[in-house]
Design a protein around this motif. Structure first.
Motif, PDB file in Angstrom:
ATOM      1  N   ASP A   1      10.286  40.362  23.885  1.00  0.00           N
ATOM      2  CA  ASP A   1      11.535  40.633  23.183  1.00  0.00           C
ATOM      3  C   ASP A   1      12.696  40.741  24.179  1.00  0.00           C
ATOM      4  O   ASP A   1      13.801  40.247  23.921  1.00  0.00           O
ATOM      5  CB  ASP A   1      11.416  41.926  22.381  1.00  0.00           C
ATOM      6  CG  ASP A   1      12.558  42.118  21.400  1.00  0.00           C
ATOM      7  OD1 ASP A   1      12.420  41.701  20.234  1.00  0.00           O
ATOM      8  OD2 ASP A   1      13.598  42.666  21.804  1.00  0.00           O
ATOM      9  N   SER A  51      14.516  37.864  19.368  1.00  0.00           N
ATOM     10  CA  SER A  51      14.642  39.232  19.856  1.00  0.00           C
ATOM     11  C   SER A  51      15.137  40.132  18.740  1.00  0.00           C
ATOM     12  O   SER A  51      16.088  39.812  18.034  1.00  0.00           O
ATOM     13  CB  SER A  51      15.629  39.282  21.031  1.00  0.00           C
ATOM     14  OG  SER A  51      15.855  40.610  21.437  1.00  0.00           O
ATOM     15  N   SER A  69      16.029  38.261  24.404  1.00  0.00           N
ATOM     16  CA  SER A  69      17.371  38.829  24.294  1.00  0.00           C
ATOM     17  C   SER A  69      18.324  38.285  25.348  1.00  0.00           C
ATOM     18  O   SER A  69      19.524  38.564  25.303  1.00  0.00           O
ATOM     19  CB  SER A  69      17.314  40.359  24.404  1.00  0.00           C
ATOM     20  OG  SER A  69      17.003  40.770  25.731  1.00  0.00           O
TER      21      SER A  69
END
Length: 820
Positions: free
Chosen positions: A668, A730, A672
């Motif tokens: 994640d 994300s 991002s």
């Protein structure tokens, strides 16, 4: 036909050499349509303005460097073409340097792209998948000159088609005009001249049904919600995610008019929808004698009539033609013009009740009559997907449908031609014109995947085949903004007459994509070409990675190949003959390549990344490739958890489960770091279309639900349509996928500690509750990327992949030595 940069042959040779090639014969009725479309196209001044406007948005610093000119088809040998030449006044300060001539605004735009791509080594892709690479374009007054003879590029087939009936929901659901303007620019640059234009049709339908005394409230249960309109239009569901507010209908109609106006300004031929027979249930009460039947269940739990089992008006009923005519006429009234091509897919995932060819022929004839009664020049565009998946359509039935319309008044999309071409097995659709399409993507899933060799060769083989009826190439993906290399090559095939040398093309792609030659990255892309982008197993690439499509099965029934061909069941061994029954419910993720080879490519990206670290295109590719490698590692790690469970090894289950959850959290973080992998923009764009707080809540719920689980469920029974629209975004990983996996692992560990079987029903109850709460939640997610993608990728490679990759290479060397 395209010629290399070093071409020195005369323009006269370029101009006439097309006569030596073999072209598909365009049926005369279709040729008539092309003539009508040409006569009704926007004036040259409008198309020139469209091309100049695109240039001003794409490369404002070079607005004076290019000149455009619309030329007749006779100039191009009676086919669509563009011509790139050095401007007669070039060399004088402040005057244009390059002249681009073309038969339409689309050809001018495609010619501009061709020049930037092949002479300036620029790259153009969707913004989310890296966007533009224009740093390699020299400054104004320093542009590269083309050969004195000019560059002549002619289409081998008339049309370049774009979109799928469901792209409007998987990708375009929340777009406003700002995003649509960029997409239409992208279409024009890629040479697309036959796009679907489906927005706003619910507003049209409301006005049509008003003629039959059907009110807006009667339609509340007919239209799907904003994220599910594609499937309510096809009659798969009704009401789910709705009702649609009047403001949505009004706003989408205004948007559609802007979309059509811009498409027409480029000389495109937008495809409008036609009546397929899908009707609201109230119509049956108002016309009790009409032949209206209720369809079967489409994936709802227990055939929930609130959402399933829509109503279909039989095409042979006189009311069908009447409604079909009214729908076409209402569109003409609203939009003021048409390209005379209408999409209708009555039989998409809807099998006719009888297989009698005469009956099928009568259905097809009536469907077309509904279009033609509203537009004398109507041509029916039909997706050929039904011929790929439904065994009902044997040659007699297929021929009956295709021949129910006069030849030239129907065009079929060979929707999945890169994997499962129908033209080859159907005698070129029994003489009916068709478009060779690349489907490629399902549900907008994120997976590095493709078949570059098939794309580079397939359309050419179809074009030059004996008695070819091919009239176009197309991209029919369900979701966009992924795998830019695939779409870069496929869009280029609209202009190629000979197969592309993919090895050479991929090397050039790497240079264009990053704006410089980096040998290590070219080597990496050659690896990716032969692995990720060389899927030849014929399987549909529907992403079922464990992270994004977590298995809903008792862990005891999941097969672990590493356990010597036998499967452990909590201390007991299952023989092979028992395995089929116990593993049918677990769909193993698709894997068609050497994971070790792909990690070698990732290593090259990491080693050479500093040279292009500032490139958005590189950062996208790096994040995507790292994600791909980690996703496959996660699949492997999940099986280690399952293996520990089979062996009743609590320590292995616990440690591997924690490792898996850490990986999801770290993944994640990686996602991002690039705008192309964020959940936040999807949710915020949904809310931005709302007019009040209630709509905002409804639209966000639609957006969240499309990604996770469709339809209502019981406490312990989930919908079959779960994770179909999964995404590696994300926010979605950390907030939904990770907690879901944690619940599953918790129940596994508890069952081992207690010495009990896996509590499948308890797991389902917790999972469904988690899903329902997540869909209703309103928490916010980032909309702009943060973090250094290169540093994060290097960190994750060291943490998860380096040791595993080294062990894999060691085993490969050992096996090689043993063979020697």
């Amino acid at each position: 036909m395209a010629f290399p940069i070093t071409a020195s042959v005369s323009f006269i040779f370029l101009f006439f050499s097309y006569t030596t090639l073999s072209f598909p014969l365009v049926p005369s009725p279709l040729a008539r349509l092309l003539d009508i479309q040409r006569r009704e196209q926007s004036p040259p001044s409008v198309q020139l303005a469209a091309a100049r406007g695109l240039l001003s948005r794409l490369l404002p610093s070079h607005i004076s460097s290019f000149d455009f000119e619309i030329v007749s088809k006779e100039t191009c040998g009676r086919e669509a073409c563009f011509i790139i030449s050095n401007h007669p006044s070039s060399g004088t300060k402040g005057t244009p340097e390059i002249l681009i001539q073309g038969t339409t605004g689309v050809e001018l735009s495609a010619g501009l792209h061709w020049y930037l791509k092949h002479w300036c080594w620029a790259h153009i892709s969707w913004e989310k998948s890296g966007g533009l690479q224009l740093l390699s374009v020299p400054k104004a007054e320093s542009l590269p000159r083309v050969p004195p003879s000019g560059v002549f590029v002619q289409r081998p087939v008339p049309w370049s088609y774009y979109q799928n009936a469901v792209t409007s929901s998987y990708s375009y659901a929340w777009w406003g005009w700002e995003r649509w303007e960029k997409e239409i620019d992208w279409m024009a640059l890629q040479g697309i001249n036959l796009p679907l234009a489906f927005n706003g049709q619910e507003a049209i339908w409301k006005k049509v049904f008003e003629r039959y005394n059907i009110s807006h409230s009667d339609l509340d249960d007919f239209f799907g919600g904003p994220a599910f309109l594609a499937w309510s239009r096809m009659g798969n569901l009704h009401g789910w995610g709705g009702p649609l507010p009047q403001t949505w209908l009004d706003d989408q109609l205004v948007l559609q008019k802007k979309i059509l106006a811009r498409m027409y300004s480029f000389g495109m031929s937008p495809v409008l929808p036609a009546f397929s027979g899908n009707v609201p249930p109230v119509l049956k009460a108002k016309f009790p004698s009409a032949k209206i039947s209720q369809l079967g269940n489409w994936f709802t739990v227990h055939s929930d009539l609130r959402w399933c089992c829509t109503y279909l008006l039989d095409a042979t009923d006189p009311l069908f033609v009447e409604i079909g005519k009214a729908f076409v006429e209402q569109q003409l009234k609203e939009y003021g013009r048409t390209s005379h091509i209408y999409n209708c897919d009555t039989f998409d995932e809807n099998t006719p009740p009888l297989d009698d060819p005469n009956y099928i022929s009568s259905l097809g004839s009536a469907i077309y009559k509904g279009m033609q009664s509203g537009d004398d020049n109507a041509v029916w565009l039909m997706q050929g997907w039904l011929f790929s998946y439904d065994p009902f359509w044997k040659p007699p039935q297929m021929k009956a449908l295709l021949h129910s319309v006069p030849i030239g008044h129907m065009v079929v999309l060979d929707l999945f031609a890169e994997v499962k071409p129908i033209w080859f097995t159907s005698e070129q659709f029994y003489g009916v014109p068709y478009i060779w399409c690349m489907l490629h993507n399902f549900a907008g899933n994120i997976e590095m995947y493709g078949i570059l060799d098939s794309i580079a060769l397939g359309p050419i083989e179809a074009q030059i085949s004996k008695n070819s009826t091919m009239v176009g190439v197309g991209m029919s993906m369900e979701g966009i903004e992924q795998n830019p290399i695939v779409y870069d090559l496929m869009s280029e095939m609209a202009f190629h007459h000979k197969p592309v040398n993919v090895k050479v093309w991929v090397d050039q792609y790497a240079s264009r994509r990053y704006g410089k030659n980096v040998s290590g990255l070219q080597e990496a892309w050659q690896i990716l070409y032969h692995t990720l982008y060389n899927c030849t197993d014929g399987a549909y690439d529907k992403n079922r990675d464990v992270i994004v499509a977590f298995p809903d099965v008792d862990p005891s029934v999941i097969l672990i190949p590493e356990l010597s061909g036998r499967k452990y069941f909590r201390g007991h061994i299952l023989k092979r003959r028992q395995m089929k029954e116990t593993t049918d419910s677990y769909e193993h993720p698709h894997l068609w390549y050497s994971v070790s080879d792909v990690i070698n490519a990732l290593v090259l990206f990491l080693e050479n990344g500093d040279e292009v670290a500032d490139s958005r295109t590189f950062r996208y590719d790096l994040v995507d490739l790292t994600r791909q490698a980690l996703a496959k590692y996660a699949n492997k790690l999940f099986l280690k958890v399952i293996e520990g469970y089979h062996l009743s090894n609590l320590s292995q289950v616990t440690s591997c489960a924690h490792h898996f959850l850490d990986l999801v959290k770290d993944l994640d973080t990686l996602l991002s770091s690039h705008d192309g992998f964020l959940l936040g923009p999807w949710l915020e764009s949904a809310k931005n279309l709302a007019r009040d707080p209630e709509q905002e809540k409804q639209f966000e719920w639609n957006a969240r639900t499309q990604l996770t689980m469709w339809f209502d469920n019981t406490d312990t029974e989930a919908s079959l349509l779960r994770d179909y629209g999964n995404k590696y975004w994300s926010g979605l990983l950390q907030d939904y996928y990770r907690p879901r996996a944690a619940l599953y692992f918790k129940h596994m560990i508890d069952s081992l500690v207690k010495g009990e079987s896996f509590p499948l029903e308890d797991w389902r109850r917790d999972w469904i509750s988690l899903t329902n709460k997540w869909q209703e939640s309103r928490n916010l997610f980032i909309v702009k990327a943060h973090g250094d993608a290169l540093n994060i990728s290097r960190w994750l490679y060291d943490k998860y992949l380096r040791e595993d990759h080294s062990q894999s290479l060691y085993k490969l060397r050992e096996n090689h030595n043993d063979q020697l």
